[in-house]
Motif scaffolding. Structure first.
Motif, PDB file in Angstrom:
ATOM      1  N   GLU A 176      88.044  37.650  62.146  1.00 55.77           N
ATOM      2  CA  GLU A 176      89.396  37.414  62.663  1.00 55.77           C
ATOM      3  C   GLU A 176      90.385  37.046  61.560  1.00 55.77           C
ATOM      4  OE1 GLU A 176      86.490  36.522  65.951  1.00 55.77           O
ATOM      5  OE2 GLU A 176      86.610  36.184  63.801  1.00 55.77           O
ATOM      6  N   ALA A 177      89.939  36.258  60.595  1.00 51.92           N
ATOM      7  CA  ALA A 177      90.870  35.714  59.599  1.00 51.92           C
ATOM      8  C   ALA A 177      91.265  36.711  58.520  1.00 51.92           C
ATOM      9  CB  ALA A 177      90.262  34.466  58.948  1.00 51.92           C
ATOM     10  N   VAL A 178      90.297  37.476  57.980  1.00 55.47           N
ATOM     11  CA  VAL A 178      90.576  38.295  56.796  1.00 55.47           C
ATOM     12  C   VAL A 178      90.156  39.755  56.929  1.00 55.47           C
ATOM     13  CG1 VAL A 178      90.481  36.326  55.231  1.00 55.47           C
ATOM     14  CG2 VAL A 178      88.382  37.573  55.753  1.00 55.47           C
ATOM     15  N   GLY A 179      89.590  40.146  58.053  1.00 56.14           N
ATOM     16  CA  GLY A 179      89.215  41.540  58.247  1.00 56.14           C
ATOM     17  C   GLY A 179      87.874  41.879  57.623  1.00 56.14           C
ATOM     18  N   CYS A 180      87.673  43.144  57.303  1.00 56.19           N
ATOM     19  CA  CYS A 180      86.416  43.614  56.725  1.00 56.19           C
ATOM     20  C   CYS A 180      86.239  43.069  55.308  1.00 56.19           C
ATOM     21  CB  CYS A 180      86.386  45.142  56.675  1.00 56.19           C
ATOM     22  SG  CYS A 180      86.362  45.942  58.286  1.00 56.19           S
ATOM     23  N   THR A 181      84.987  42.844  54.936  1.00 58.64           N
ATOM     24  CA  THR A 181      84.697  42.348  53.587  1.00 58.64           C
ATOM     25  C   THR A 181      84.993  43.423  52.546  1.00 58.64           C
ATOM     26  OG1 THR A 181      82.403  43.096  53.675  1.00 58.64           O
ATOM     27  CG2 THR A 181      82.865  40.851  54.456  1.00 58.64           C
ATOM     28  N   THR A 182      85.148  42.991  51.304  1.00 60.22           N
ATOM     29  CA  THR A 182      85.366  43.936  50.206  1.00 60.22           C
ATOM     30  C   THR A 182      84.180  44.895  50.090  1.00 60.22           C
ATOM     31  OG1 THR A 182      86.681  42.294  49.013  1.00 60.22           O
ATOM     32  CG2 THR A 182      85.775  44.128  47.720  1.00 60.22           C
ATOM     33  N   GLU A 183      82.981  44.386  50.315  1.00 59.52           N
ATOM     34  CA  GLU A 183      81.792  45.231  50.259  1.00 59.52           C
ATOM     35  C   GLU A 183      81.869  46.366  51.272  1.00 59.52           C
ATOM     36  OE1 GLU A 183      76.893  44.775  50.384  1.00 59.52           O
ATOM     37  OE2 GLU A 183      78.165  43.127  51.083  1.00 59.52           O
ATOM     38  N   MET A 184      82.303  46.049  52.483  1.00 58.88           N
ATOM     39  CA  MET A 184      82.422  47.075  53.514  1.00 58.88           C
ATOM     40  C   MET A 184      83.563  48.033  53.194  1.00 58.88           C
ATOM     41  SD  MET A 184      81.212  48.401  56.264  1.00 58.88           S
ATOM     42  CE  MET A 184      80.137  47.206  57.066  1.00 58.88           C
ATOM     43  N   LEU A 185      84.690  47.515  52.757  1.00 58.04           N
ATOM     44  CA  LEU A 185      85.835  48.366  52.429  1.00 58.04           C
ATOM     45  C   LEU A 185      85.494  49.340  51.300  1.00 58.04           C
ATOM     46  CD1 LEU A 185      88.760  45.782  52.602  1.00 58.04           C
ATOM     47  CD2 LEU A 185      88.263  47.600  54.243  1.00 58.04           C
ATOM     48  N   ASN A 186      84.764  48.866  50.308  1.00 58.00           N
ATOM     49  CA  ASN A 186      84.396  49.733  49.190  1.00 58.00           C
ATOM     50  C   ASN A 186      83.397  50.810  49.610  1.00 58.00           C
ATOM     51  OD1 ASN A 186      86.054  48.380  47.412  1.00 58.00           O
ATOM     52  ND2 ASN A 186      84.443  47.019  46.664  1.00 58.00           N
ATOM     53  N   ALA A 187      82.584  50.503  50.606  1.00 57.81           N
ATOM     54  CA  ALA A 187      81.583  51.469  51.077  1.00 57.81           C
ATOM     55  C   ALA A 187      82.170  52.484  52.054  1.00 57.81           C
ATOM     56  CB  ALA A 187      80.426  50.733  51.750  1.00 57.81           C
ATOM     57  N   ALA A 188      83.341  52.181  52.605  1.00 58.94           N
ATOM     58  CA  ALA A 188      83.914  53.011  53.656  1.00 58.94           C
ATOM     59  C   ALA A 188      84.308  54.403  53.156  1.00 58.94           C
ATOM     60  CB  ALA A 188      85.124  52.319  54.261  1.00 58.94           C
ATOM     61  N   ASP A 189      84.053  55.403  54.001  1.00 56.48           N
ATOM     62  CA  ASP A 189      84.523  56.756  53.706  1.00 56.48           C
ATOM     63  C   ASP A 189      86.022  56.868  53.945  1.00 56.48           C
ATOM     64  OD1 ASP A 189      81.875  58.274  53.290  1.00 56.48           O
ATOM     65  OD2 ASP A 189      81.545  57.214  55.179  1.00 56.48           O
ATOM     66  N   LEU A 190      86.528  56.010  54.849  1.00 53.39           N
ATOM     67  CA  LEU A 190      87.961  56.022  55.156  1.00 53.39           C
ATOM     68  C   LEU A 190      88.344  54.645  55.685  1.00 53.39           C
ATOM     69  CD1 LEU A 190      90.353  58.092  55.230  1.00 53.39           C
ATOM     70  CD2 LEU A 190      89.889  58.333  57.687  1.00 53.39           C
ATOM     71  N   ARG A 191      89.526  54.180  55.276  1.00 54.76           N
ATOM     72  CA  ARG A 191      90.098  52.961  55.846  1.00 54.76           C
ATOM     73  C   ARG A 191      91.172  53.386  56.830  1.00 54.76           C
ATOM     74  NH1 ARG A 191      90.892  48.877  50.635  1.00 54.76           N
ATOM     75  NH2 ARG A 191      88.948  49.444  49.544  1.00 54.76           N
ATOM     76  N   VAL A 192      91.163  52.783  58.005  1.00 60.54           N
ATOM     77  CA  VAL A 192      92.076  53.231  59.064  1.00 60.54           C
ATOM     78  C   VAL A 192      92.785  52.041  59.701  1.00 60.54           C
ATOM     79  CG1 VAL A 192      90.702  55.291  59.598  1.00 60.54           C
ATOM     80  CG2 VAL A 192      90.224  53.164  60.814  1.00 60.54           C
ATOM     81  N   TYR A 193      93.935  52.349  60.302  1.00 61.72           N
ATOM     82  CA  TYR A 193      94.657  51.314  61.043  1.00 61.72           C
ATOM     83  C   TYR A 193      95.329  51.928  62.256  1.00 61.72           C
ATOM     84  CZ  TYR A 193      99.218  52.914  59.252  1.00 61.72           C
ATOM     85  OH  TYR A 193     100.341  53.649  58.972  1.00 61.72           O
ATOM     86  N   LEU A 194      95.632  51.071  63.208  1.00 59.07           N
ATOM     87  CA  LEU A 194      96.277  51.492  64.448  1.00 59.07           C
ATOM     88  C   LEU A 194      97.793  51.405  64.282  1.00 59.07           C
ATOM     89  CD1 LEU A 194      95.281  52.193  67.416  1.00 59.07           C
ATOM     90  CD2 LEU A 194      95.908  49.836  67.972  1.00 59.07           C
ATOM     91  N   PRO A 195      98.542  52.429  64.698  1.00 54.02           N
ATOM     92  CA  PRO A 195     100.001  52.352  64.555  1.00 54.02           C
ATOM     93  C   PRO A 195     100.595  51.241  65.424  1.00 54.02           C
ATOM     94  CG  PRO A 195      99.365  54.248  65.899  1.00 54.02           C
ATOM     95  CD  PRO A 195      98.104  53.694  65.328  1.00 54.02           C
ATOM     96  N   LEU A 196     101.388  50.380  64.804  1.00 52.72           N
ATOM     97  CA  LEU A 196     102.077  49.300  65.513  1.00 52.72           C
ATOM     98  C   LEU A 196     103.576  49.451  65.302  1.00 52.72           C
ATOM     99  CD1 LEU A 196      99.762  46.303  64.563  1.00 52.72           C
ATOM    100  CD2 LEU A 196      99.783  47.594  66.693  1.00 52.72           C
ATOM    101  N   ARG A 197     104.374  48.950  66.225  1.00 52.82           N
ATOM    102  CA  ARG A 197     105.817  49.224  66.189  1.00 52.82           C
ATOM    103  C   ARG A 197     106.680  47.970  66.291  1.00 52.82           C
ATOM    104  NH1 ARG A 197     102.909  52.574  69.260  1.00 52.82           N
ATOM    105  NH2 ARG A 197     102.746  54.742  68.545  1.00 52.82           N
ATOM    106  N   GLY A 198     106.053  46.795  66.223  1.00 49.89           N
ATOM    107  CA  GLY A 198     106.810  45.559  66.332  1.00 49.89           C
ATOM    108  C   GLY A 198     106.747  44.734  65.068  1.00 49.89           C
ATOM    109  N   PHE A 199     107.260  43.512  65.122  1.00 50.31           N
ATOM    110  CA  PHE A 199     107.212  42.625  63.967  1.00 50.31           C
ATOM    111  C   PHE A 199     105.780  42.181  63.674  1.00 50.31           C
ATOM    112  CE2 PHE A 199     111.759  42.082  64.926  1.00 50.31           C
ATOM    113  CZ  PHE A 199     112.292  42.207  63.651  1.00 50.31           C
TER     114      PHE A 199
END
Length: 381
Positions: A176-199
């Protein structure tokens, strides 16, 4: 086919409907979730959306923030509410305790129909995904991440054989606080996010999981039902038998089974005291003296129940009935999962609503179905 109280084999048909919509192409990975409310909400949501496999990295017990085991919403006496970080919430209201208990209950029920795999660390999970040829997509708010839209994913489609979503993909959600670990992010084939439209540029973990997983199904509807027939058959064996086992025992037998289980759990605590060198009282020693007999009695009940459950469904596994295709409950089966006081407070506003009408459907119809099948199988032998 819609659910109906008049429908024969309705629970088997409902299970078959869920099985045919299940996917193994998509795995949801939860990395080091620290809030049990989010944990239980994620499990419930992904099950409802049709995901079969959930990988949990460094899991916490979903019951960890309640000091006592709570099975029903009204069974709240002597329960303490704890924060995920450990301290007791000193002024927790009864409604807060009941709400937390219900989340735990829903999570336990959801896991009955999920395949949950635990991993001690991130590396073990990554290795397992690589071994099974899953691409790893890690959710990330960093500006290098790819937006989960058809336009942006289309840039990577050529790498996936023209697909927006890979044939096999694991979507990872971090703490909840910081998201995926650096280890997971570095291993990922793709980093993705959901489109948001507010502040607000981030969402609660369980909400984000719900929206992202739903978005993946929208982007690739072929994820629905993405499962081999062999795995479907294994689910039928497990689920059909489970549905039968939940209904074959009478109310009296179920209560006796719970009493035996509770007795043996108490004996386990006494065994721990004994091993720790603590002195046991005479009545505690007597209780331990009956442990073997109680265990044998429970084992006999479980053994017979397993045999009867198999007999009740064995031919249905190879020849399942037509499935329910609309998973919504019939109005007669809708109910309001709140305490009596809450119902009384909102009585006027909730008057005549399907969930509070307490419509009387046919009682024990599914239980009778399974019991009749067991009797029929026994008479044929």
């Amino acid at each position: 086919m819609m659910d109906s109280c008049a429908l024969d084999q309705r629970m088997i048909r409902k299970a078959e409907g869920a099985i045919l919509n299940r996917t193994s192409r998509l795995i949801v990975v939860v990395e080091r979730c620290t809030n049990d409310h989010n944990y239980s909400a994620i499990l419930r949501t992904v099950e409802a959306l049709g995901v079969q496999h959930v990988y949990i990295i460094a899991p916490q017990c979903i019951q960890s923030t309640l000091t006592n085991h709570v099975d029903e919403a009204d069974d709240i006496k002597d329960v303490e509410l704890k924060r995920s970080s450990g301290p007791v919430v000193k002024r927790a209201s009864e409604s807060e305790k009941r709400d937390r208990a219900m989340h735990h209950l829903y999570a336990r029920k959801a896991t009955e129909w999920l395949t949950v795999t635990d991993f001690e660390d991130t590396k073990a999970c990554i290795d397992a995904l690589r071994k099974d040829n899953y691409q790893i997509w890690a959710t990330d708010l960093g500006q290098v991440a790819t937006c989960l839209t058809e336009e942006e994913l289309g840039i990577h489609a050529e790498e996936n054989g023209g697909r927006l979503i890979p044939e096999k993909v694991a979507i990872v959600f971090g703490t909840e606080a910081v998201g995926c670990t650096t280890e997971m992010l570095n291993a990922a084939d793709l980093r993705v996010y959901l489109p948001l439209r507010g502040f607000a540029d981030s969402l609660n973990l369980s909400v984000a999981t719900s929206l992202v997983v739903h978005q993946l199904f929208v982007l690739d509807p072929t994820l629905v039902g993405g499962m081999s027939e062999d795995e479907r058959k294994q689910l039928r064996k497990a689920w059909y038998s489970k549905l039968a086992s939940q209904r074959l025992l009478s109310s009296r037998d179920k209560k006796h089974r719970v009493k035996l289980t509770t007795y043996l759990q108490a004996c386990e605590l006494l065994d721990k005291k004994k091993l720790a060198g603590e002195r046991l009282e005479e009545d505690e020693l007597k209780k331990l003296g009956k442990k073997a007999a109680k265990q044998a009695e429970l084992d006999a009940i479980e053994s017979k129940l397993a045999v009867d459950s198999y007999l009740a469904v064995k031919d249905l596994v190879d020849n399942p009935p037509a499935p329910i295709t609309d998973m919504r409950r019939a109005d007669e089966h809708r109910t309001c999962y709140v305490g009596k006081n809450t119902k009384n407070i909102h009585g006027d506003a909730w008057k005549d609503m399907p969930a509070t009408a307490n419509q009387q459907g046919k009682q024990m119809a599914t239980a009778s179905f399974f019991r009749q099948r067991v009797a029929s199988q026994n008479s044929d032998e």
